[in-house]
Design a protein around this motif. Structure first.
Motif: not given
Length: 123
Positions: A8-21, A23-36
């Protein structure tokens, strides 16, 4: 060691940093980071947070390929080798024995005891 983070914290950070993305793209980004981070604990979370989506996908693939090359640590009971787990020479030295010989029959019995131990205690 797995690196843990608050999604949730990462999501909140990403919606500010990647405002052009989206919701699905941000979730994908978080999923990728989690996997890595799950499969490559040497990765830095802050570094991953700064990567674009395509780069994260590439890192995930590299991580996945590297992980798949790792030999499994779990062995079969048939792989059990007494000499790997029992240092007969140390027993000979510690108890000042003349030799560390076991008859083939005793060696077989001891091996069977360990096989039964492994089989009994395996999930």
């Amino acid at each position: 060691m797995n690196i843990e983070f608050d999604r949730d914290e990462l999501y909140n950070d990403f919606i500010q940093t990647y405002s052009d993305e989206s919701h699905e793209e941000i979730i994908e980004r978080i999923d990728l980071i989690e996997f890595i981070l799950k499969y490559d604990t040497t990765r830095d979370l802050n570094f991953l947070k700064s990567q674009d989506l395509e780069e994260l996908i590439d890192i995930k693939e590299t991580t996945r390929e590297s992980y798949l090359k790792i030999e499994p640590k779990v062995k079969s009971v048939d792989d059990f080798d007494l000499d790997t787990y029992i240092d007969f020479n140390k027993i000979v030295d510690d108890f000042e024995l003349d030799s560390g010989d076991l008859s083939p029959e005793d060696f077989y019995k001891l091996h069977e005891i360990f096989k039964k131990f492994i089989t009994t205690n395996k999930n």
